[in-house]
Each structure stands twice: as C-alpha cells, then as structure tokens.
Design a protein around this motif. Structure first.
Motif, short mmCIF file in Angstrom:
data_model
loop_
_atom_site.label_atom_id
_atom_site.label_comp_id
_atom_site.label_asym_id
_atom_site.label_seq_id
_atom_site.Cartn_x
_atom_site.Cartn_y
_atom_site.Cartn_z
N ARG A 155 4.89 3.78 -10.63
CA ARG A 155 4.56 3.89 -9.23
C ARG A 155 3.52 4.82 -8.83
O ARG A 155 2.68 4.34 -8.09
CB ARG A 155 5.67 4.45 -8.57
CG ARG A 155 7.19 3.16 -8.50
CD ARG A 155 7.96 3.95 -7.64
NE ARG A 155 9.36 3.08 -7.75
CZ ARG A 155 10.33 3.12 -8.44
NH1 ARG A 155 10.51 4.18 -9.18
NH2 ARG A 155 11.37 2.11 -8.39
N SER A 156 3.47 5.91 -9.56
CA SER A 156 2.35 6.91 -9.34
C SER A 156 0.98 6.37 -9.62
O SER A 156 -0.02 6.54 -8.99
CB SER A 156 2.75 8.14 -9.91
OG SER A 156 3.66 8.88 -9.43
N ILE A 157 0.77 5.71 -11.01
CA ILE A 157 -0.32 5.28 -11.49
C ILE A 157 -0.83 4.27 -10.51
O ILE A 157 -1.94 3.95 -10.21
CB ILE A 157 -0.36 4.85 -12.77
CG1 ILE A 157 0.15 6.06 -13.64
CG2 ILE A 157 -1.32 3.95 -13.09
CD1 ILE A 157 0.82 5.62 -15.08
N LEU A 158 0.21 3.20 -10.10
CA LEU A 158 -0.34 2.12 -9.34
C LEU A 158 -0.78 2.54 -7.72
O LEU A 158 -1.72 1.73 -7.27
CB LEU A 158 0.76 1.04 -9.17
CG LEU A 158 0.91 0.31 -10.60
CD1 LEU A 158 2.23 -0.60 -10.68
CD2 LEU A 158 -0.20 -0.44 -11.21
N ALA A 159 0.01 3.55 -7.32
CA ALA A 159 -0.20 3.89 -6.07
C ALA A 159 -1.83 4.69 -5.89
O ALA A 159 -2.51 4.51 -5.16
CB ALA A 159 0.72 5.03 -5.75
N ALA A 160 -2.16 5.23 -7.30
CA ALA A 160 -3.53 5.90 -7.53
C ALA A 160 -4.63 4.60 -7.38
O ALA A 160 -5.57 4.83 -6.82
CB ALA A 160 -3.79 6.57 -8.41
N LEU A 161 -4.08 3.25 -7.56
CA LEU A 161 -4.98 2.35 -7.64
C LEU A 161 -4.71 1.24 -6.39
O LEU A 161 -5.25 0.15 -6.40
CB LEU A 161 -4.62 1.39 -8.80
CG LEU A 161 -5.02 2.25 -9.95
CD1 LEU A 161 -4.69 1.14 -11.35
CD2 LEU A 161 -6.65 2.30 -10.30
N ALA A 162 -4.19 1.89 -5.30
CA ALA A 162 -3.64 1.21 -4.01
C ALA A 162 -3.10 -0.27 -4.35
O ALA A 162 -2.96 -1.17 -3.55
CB ALA A 162 -5.13 0.91 -3.19
N ILE A 163 -2.08 0.02 -5.36
CA ILE A 163 -1.36 -1.20 -5.66
C ILE A 163 0.18 -0.88 -5.07
O ILE A 163 0.69 0.12 -5.66
CB ILE A 163 -1.37 -1.56 -7.05
CG1 ILE A 163 -3.20 -2.05 -7.44
CG2 ILE A 163 -0.30 -2.72 -7.58
CD1 ILE A 163 -2.97 -2.59 -8.96
N ALA A 164 0.69 -1.90 -4.47
CA ALA A 164 2.08 -1.65 -4.08
C ALA A 164 3.03 -1.35 -5.18
O ALA A 164 2.92 -1.72 -6.29
CB ALA A 164 2.42 -2.73 -3.27
N ASP A 165 4.10 -0.66 -4.75
CA ASP A 165 5.39 -0.30 -5.79
C ASP A 165 5.95 -1.90 -6.14
O ASP A 165 6.61 -2.50 -5.48
CB ASP A 165 6.40 0.53 -4.75
CG ASP A 165 7.60 0.84 -5.54
OD1 ASP A 165 7.80 0.23 -6.72
OD2 ASP A 165 8.48 1.46 -5.10
N PRO A 166 5.97 -1.90 -7.63
CA PRO A 166 6.24 -3.23 -8.02
C PRO A 166 7.92 -3.16 -8.12
O PRO A 166 8.36 -4.40 -8.37
CB PRO A 166 5.76 -3.22 -9.55
CG PRO A 166 5.36 -1.82 -9.65
CD PRO A 166 5.31 -0.97 -8.56
N TYR A 167 8.41 -2.20 -7.90
CA TYR A 167 9.95 -2.08 -7.80
C TYR A 167 10.44 -2.22 -6.48
O TYR A 167 11.76 -1.86 -6.42
CB TYR A 167 10.32 -0.94 -8.65
CG TYR A 167 9.96 -0.86 -10.10
CD1 TYR A 167 10.39 -2.09 -10.96
CD2 TYR A 167 8.97 -0.19 -10.57
CE1 TYR A 167 9.96 -2.08 -12.33
CE2 TYR A 167 8.61 -0.24 -11.93
CZ TYR A 167 8.94 -1.02 -12.74
OH TYR A 167 8.48 -1.19 -14.02
N ALA A 168 9.92 -2.01 -5.31
CA ALA A 168 10.23 -2.08 -4.26
C ALA A 168 10.96 -3.42 -3.64
O ALA A 168 10.57 -4.44 -4.13
CB ALA A 168 8.96 -1.97 -3.03
N VAL A 169 12.09 -3.08 -3.15
CA VAL A 169 12.87 -4.08 -2.75
C VAL A 169 12.58 -4.51 -1.21
O VAL A 169 12.55 -4.01 -0.39
CB VAL A 169 14.70 -4.02 -2.62
CG1 VAL A 169 15.30 -4.91 -2.18
CG2 VAL A 169 14.90 -3.32 -4.11
N THR A 170 12.07 -5.90 -1.15
CA THR A 170 11.79 -6.66 0.20
C THR A 170 12.78 -7.59 0.68
O THR A 170 13.69 -7.89 -0.40
CB THR A 170 10.26 -7.09 -0.04
OG1 THR A 170 10.41 -8.17 -0.90
CG2 THR A 170 9.36 -6.15 -0.46
#
Length: 174
Positions: A155-170
């Motif tokens: 999550r932290s690495i992807l956030a640094a790349l402006a990529i949404a949390d891949p584990y977020a429940v929508t």
C-alpha cells in the motif's frame, strides 16, 4: 515486439534484466518503465540501501509457463499471477544481496484479474511487480501477521506512485 531478453534497465542501483517470452504484454518500453518505476519506489519507500550493483530478472510469460513453474517449484498445478524466486535467503537485516532473483508474471491471469477488478492494467501490473519484489527482499504472507506487514508495504509503495490501495474493499467487491 521482440521476444527474449532485453537490455538491462536500471532502477536505484538495481540492474533489471527484462525478458518477454510469451503472452500478450504491452511493448517492451512500457514494461521496462513500469518495472523500473515499481522497483525504484519499493527501494525508496522501504529505505533499502544499495551500495553495490544488484541484479534482478523479470520474466513476462504466459499462463502455461507460470503453471509449469508453479507445479515444479510449489507443487501447485495451476496458473498464478506472479511468482518470485529469490537468489539468496533474506537475512532480515535490510541487506540486499548482489543478485535478488527473478520475478515471473503470467499475462492471461494478470489481464483477467485487472479486468475483473476494474483496474488499469498498468496499475495491476505495477502492484504485482512490487509484490514479487517484496518477496525477493524477505517479505512473505504465510500467516496473517506477515500478510498484513506485506500488504502495508505494498500500500505504501503504491501510494507513492499514486496507485489506489489494491486491497481496498469497494461496493463493487461486495
């Protein structure tokens, strides 16, 4: 698209050898850029110190190839999205060995997951490269505590790349 090994790319002191062997992948320039960006972000966010040349192999394959590797090395006769093969066991001390190992990705599975989850292919592919890289530097998800630690790093690495949390429940995931 040329098949086979491409010239090594570099990301924050890591020489990345990219090979496209099979599957329907974006062009090599795109794959190289995604891989370099993912690895550089992981190194930065994790605070890894690289003070000598380090090598990493990334193989872009298809489901048949990854299924064979998964069966041979993990005893699981099925395709998966990504496999990691560390060259050396992790010391757990934040030290990066001179050869990290290899990450292998399967095109059909990666594309199907991105489509099913409604994610841009480049975001999902970046996530899986980060996931594979984390395995090579000692992260795992064999139990709940390890999984939470690894997912938080992702999550932290992807956030640094402006990529949404891949584990977020929508609402779409419910």
């Amino acid at each position: 698209m040329n098949q086979g090994a491409e010239r090594p790319a570099s990301a924050a002191g890591v020489e990345i050898d990219i090979a496209v062997e099979a599957g329907d992948w974006p062009d090599e320039t795109t794959l190289r850029g995604l891989t370099e960006t993912a690895v550089a972000a992981a190194i930065s966010v994790l605070g890894l110190k690289i003070d000598r040349p380090v090598e990493l192999g990334v193989l872009f394959a298809d489901d048949a190839q990854i299924r064979a590797l998964n069966a041979e090395w993990r005893g699981k006769d099925k395709a998966t999205n990504v496999l990691s093969f560390p060259a050396f066991p992790s010391t757990g001390q934040g030290e990066v060995p001179p050869m990290l190992g290899d990450i292998v990705l399967a095109s059909e599975t990666v594309r199907n997951e991105a489509d099913l989850e409604g994610k841009p292919l480049d975001h999902h592919l970046t996530h899986l490269i980060v996931h594979g890289f984390l395995h090579l530097v000692g992260y795992d998800h064999e139990n709940d505590a390890e999984a939470e630690t690894m997912e938080e790093a992702e999550r932290s690495i992807l956030a640094a790349l402006a990529i949404a949390d891949p584990y977020a429940v929508t609402d779409e995931n419910n």
